[in-house]
Motif scaffolding. Sequence first.
Motif, PDB file in Angstrom:
ATOM      1  N   SER A 162       0.806  -1.221   0.000  1.00  0.00           N
ATOM      2  CA  SER A 162       0.000   0.000   0.000  1.00  0.00           C
ATOM      3  C   SER A 162       0.838   1.270   0.000  1.00  0.00           C
ATOM      4  O   SER A 162       0.289   2.367  -0.162  1.00  0.00           O
ATOM      5  CB  SER A 162      -0.924   0.009   1.228  1.00  0.00           C
ATOM      6  OG  SER A 162      -0.156   0.004   2.419  1.00  0.00           O
ATOM      7  N   ARG A 163       2.170   1.166   0.150  1.00  0.00           N
ATOM      8  CA  ARG A 163       3.029   2.340   0.242  1.00  0.00           C
ATOM      9  C   ARG A 163       3.961   2.503  -0.949  1.00  0.00           C
ATOM     10  O   ARG A 163       4.270   3.628  -1.342  1.00  0.00           O
ATOM     11  CB  ARG A 163       3.869   2.291   1.523  1.00  0.00           C
ATOM     12  CG  ARG A 163       3.071   2.382   2.806  1.00  0.00           C
ATOM     13  CD  ARG A 163       3.999   2.387   4.015  1.00  0.00           C
ATOM     14  NE  ARG A 163       4.953   3.506   3.970  1.00  0.00           N
ATOM     15  CZ  ARG A 163       4.673   4.728   4.401  1.00  0.00           C
ATOM     16  NH1 ARG A 163       3.478   5.000   4.890  1.00  0.00           N
ATOM     17  NH2 ARG A 163       5.588   5.682   4.346  1.00  0.00           N
ATOM     18  N   ARG A 164       4.446   1.411  -1.515  1.00  0.00           N
ATOM     19  CA  ARG A 164       5.489   1.539  -2.533  1.00  0.00           C
ATOM     20  C   ARG A 164       5.444   0.406  -3.550  1.00  0.00           C
ATOM     21  O   ARG A 164       4.809  -0.633  -3.343  1.00  0.00           O
ATOM     22  CB  ARG A 164       6.872   1.574  -1.885  1.00  0.00           C
ATOM     23  CG  ARG A 164       7.217   0.344  -1.072  1.00  0.00           C
ATOM     24  CD  ARG A 164       8.723   0.267  -0.775  1.00  0.00           C
ATOM     25  NE  ARG A 164       9.305   1.509  -0.348  1.00  0.00           N
ATOM     26  CZ  ARG A 164       9.452   1.897   0.923  1.00  0.00           C
ATOM     27  NH1 ARG A 164       9.046   1.098   1.905  1.00  0.00           N
ATOM     28  NH2 ARG A 164      10.006   3.052   1.216  1.00  0.00           N
ATOM     29  N   LEU A 165       6.150   0.640  -4.642  1.00  0.00           N
ATOM     30  CA  LEU A 165       6.348  -0.337  -5.708  1.00  0.00           C
ATOM     31  C   LEU A 165       7.829  -0.381  -6.032  1.00  0.00           C
ATOM     32  O   LEU A 165       8.466   0.664  -6.212  1.00  0.00           O
ATOM     33  CB  LEU A 165       5.561   0.080  -6.956  1.00  0.00           C
ATOM     34  CG  LEU A 165       5.785  -0.736  -8.233  1.00  0.00           C
ATOM     35  CD1 LEU A 165       5.164  -2.123  -8.085  1.00  0.00           C
ATOM     36  CD2 LEU A 165       5.195  -0.027  -9.444  1.00  0.00           C
ATOM     37  N   VAL A 166       8.394  -1.577  -6.099  1.00  0.00           N
ATOM     38  CA  VAL A 166       9.758  -1.767  -6.596  1.00  0.00           C
ATOM     39  C   VAL A 166       9.657  -2.488  -7.934  1.00  0.00           C
ATOM     40  O   VAL A 166       9.016  -3.538  -8.037  1.00  0.00           O
ATOM     41  CB  VAL A 166      10.637  -2.550  -5.606  1.00  0.00           C
ATOM     42  CG1 VAL A 166      11.983  -2.899  -6.238  1.00  0.00           C
ATOM     43  CG2 VAL A 166      10.859  -1.739  -4.328  1.00  0.00           C
ATOM     44  N   MET A 167      10.299  -1.912  -8.944  1.00  0.00           N
ATOM     45  CA  MET A 167      10.204  -2.406 -10.307  1.00  0.00           C
ATOM     46  C   MET A 167      11.188  -3.547 -10.558  1.00  0.00           C
ATOM     47  O   MET A 167      12.280  -3.583  -9.973  1.00  0.00           O
ATOM     48  CB  MET A 167      10.531  -1.281 -11.281  1.00  0.00           C
ATOM     49  CG  MET A 167       9.592  -0.094 -11.223  1.00  0.00           C
ATOM     50  SD  MET A 167       8.145  -0.319 -12.253  1.00  0.00           S
ATOM     51  CE  MET A 167       8.903  -0.317 -13.894  1.00  0.00           C
ATOM     52  N   PRO A 168      10.868  -4.464 -11.467  1.00  0.00           N
ATOM     53  CA  PRO A 168      11.855  -5.450 -11.917  1.00  0.00           C
ATOM     54  C   PRO A 168      12.865  -4.820 -12.863  1.00  0.00           C
ATOM     55  O   PRO A 168      12.616  -3.749 -13.429  1.00  0.00           O
ATOM     56  CB  PRO A 168      10.994  -6.483 -12.660  1.00  0.00           C
ATOM     57  CG  PRO A 168       9.838  -5.695 -13.173  1.00  0.00           C
ATOM     58  CD  PRO A 168       9.568  -4.630 -12.140  1.00  0.00           C
ATOM     59  N   ALA A 169      13.998  -5.475 -13.038  1.00  0.00           N
ATOM     60  CA  ALA A 169      14.963  -5.031 -14.042  1.00  0.00           C
ATOM     61  C   ALA A 169      14.413  -5.363 -15.427  1.00  0.00           C
ATOM     62  O   ALA A 169      13.928  -6.466 -15.674  1.00  0.00           O
ATOM     63  CB  ALA A 169      16.303  -5.715 -13.824  1.00  0.00           C
ATOM     64  N   TYR A 170      14.502  -4.402 -16.333  1.00  0.00           N
ATOM     65  CA  TYR A 170      13.975  -4.555 -17.687  1.00  0.00           C
ATOM     66  C   TYR A 170      15.047  -5.032 -18.668  1.00  0.00           C
ATOM     67  O   TYR A 170      14.740  -5.580 -19.716  1.00  0.00           O
ATOM     68  CB  TYR A 170      13.412  -3.217 -18.141  1.00  0.00           C
ATOM     69  CG  TYR A 170      12.513  -3.245 -19.350  1.00  0.00           C
ATOM     70  CD1 TYR A 170      11.153  -3.489 -19.219  1.00  0.00           C
ATOM     71  CD2 TYR A 170      13.018  -2.980 -20.621  1.00  0.00           C
ATOM     72  CE1 TYR A 170      10.312  -3.474 -20.325  1.00  0.00           C
ATOM     73  CE2 TYR A 170      12.197  -2.968 -21.730  1.00  0.00           C
ATOM     74  CZ  TYR A 170      10.844  -3.216 -21.580  1.00  0.00           C
ATOM     75  OH  TYR A 170      10.013  -3.207 -22.683  1.00  0.00           O
ATOM     76  N   GLY A 171      16.308  -4.817 -18.311  1.00  0.00           N
ATOM     77  CA  GLY A 171      17.395  -5.131 -19.233  1.00  0.00           C
ATOM     78  C   GLY A 171      17.592  -6.621 -19.443  1.00  0.00           C
ATOM     79  O   GLY A 171      17.232  -7.454 -18.595  1.00  0.00           O
ATOM     80  N   THR A 172      18.234  -6.958 -20.558  1.00  0.00           N
ATOM     81  CA  THR A 172      18.430  -8.357 -20.935  1.00  0.00           C
ATOM     82  C   THR A 172      19.515  -9.030 -20.101  1.00  0.00           C
ATOM     83  O   THR A 172      19.346 -10.171 -19.665  1.00  0.00           O
ATOM     84  CB  THR A 172      18.784  -8.446 -22.432  1.00  0.00           C
ATOM     85  OG1 THR A 172      17.702  -7.886 -23.193  1.00  0.00           O
ATOM     86  CG2 THR A 172      18.997  -9.891 -22.863  1.00  0.00           C
ATOM     87  N   TYR A 173      20.634  -8.368 -19.861  1.00  0.00           N
ATOM     88  CA  TYR A 173      21.732  -8.960 -19.091  1.00  0.00           C
ATOM     89  C   TYR A 173      21.689  -8.458 -17.646  1.00  0.00           C
ATOM     90  O   TYR A 173      22.579  -7.775 -17.189  1.00  0.00           O
ATOM     91  CB  TYR A 173      23.087  -8.574 -19.698  1.00  0.00           C
ATOM     92  CG  TYR A 173      23.483  -9.335 -20.936  1.00  0.00           C
ATOM     93  CD1 TYR A 173      22.748 -10.412 -21.400  1.00  0.00           C
ATOM     94  CD2 TYR A 173      24.615  -8.977 -21.659  1.00  0.00           C
ATOM     95  CE1 TYR A 173      23.126 -11.094 -22.541  1.00  0.00           C
ATOM     96  CE2 TYR A 173      25.005  -9.655 -22.801  1.00  0.00           C
ATOM     97  CZ  TYR A 173      24.255 -10.711 -23.249  1.00  0.00           C
ATOM     98  OH  TYR A 173      24.636 -11.380 -24.375  1.00  0.00           O
TER      99      TYR A 173
END
Length: 229
Positions: free
Chosen positions: A175-186
Motif C-alpha cells: 500500500s506504500r510503494r512499488l519496486v520495479m523489476p529489471a527490464y534489461g536483458t543482461y
Amino acid sequence: MNGTAFSFTLNGTHGLALPSGALLLPKHELLCVSDLHMAKSERMARRRGLLLPPYETRATLDRLSQDIATAKPACVVALGDSFDDLAASEALDPEDRARLLALQDGRRWVWIEGNHDAGLNAHGGEGRESLTVGGLTFRHIAEADAAPGEVSGHYHPKHGLPGFGERCPCFLLDSRRLVMPAYGTYTGGLDAREPVLRGLFGGQALAVLTGPRALAVPLPPARRLSREA
C-alpha cells in the motif's frame, strides 16, 4: 494489454504492471522501465575482460519498442541504471544510439539517475534525480521512510512459485510503494525474500511475476539468515 497486465492503485494513482516488466500509468500516458543496463557487455569487456555476446542492448530496445508501440505513451521514464556506466553510455553502438533517439521522438523522455549512471548522458531527454507524477514519486533506490507512493528500482527483484521452475523478474507492491523489476536483458536479480528487500514492505505485499501474463501472488516473509554454529 489490459488482459495480461496486473491492475492496481497506489496512493490514488492507477497503474498497470505489464508482463514485460514495464509500468504503465494510463491516465498520465506514462510508461516506466527500470534498470535497462544497456551496453553491459561493453563494460564487462572493458573492466573484466569478459566477452559476452554484444546484443543485449538491441534485445532490450526490441522489447521497449514493442511496449512503446502498444502503449503509445506521451512520457517515458527510465528509472535509473539505464546504462551499465557512463562510459558504456558513450560507447553505445551507433545503430542502437539512433534507435534510442527515434524512440524519444514526439514524447517526453526522463532519465532518472541511478547508482551506475549518475550524471548526464548524451542520448537526449532530460535528467532528474526524481520525478513526481500524480500520487507517485519515481526514484532509483527506495528510501525506507519515503512518503506513500514511491516507485523505485535498483534491486532487480525475482520471485517464483514452488514447483514452477526458476524465479523470474517481478514487481513488489504494497500500500506504500512499488519496486520495479529489471527490464534489461543482461541483468541478474535478488530474491524478493531477502531481508534488505522484503523489509521494505508490509505483511500484505504482493509479488507480480512477469512472463506471458503478469501474475500477482502473496509475497512470503523474509528468508531467515543462516547462523553458523
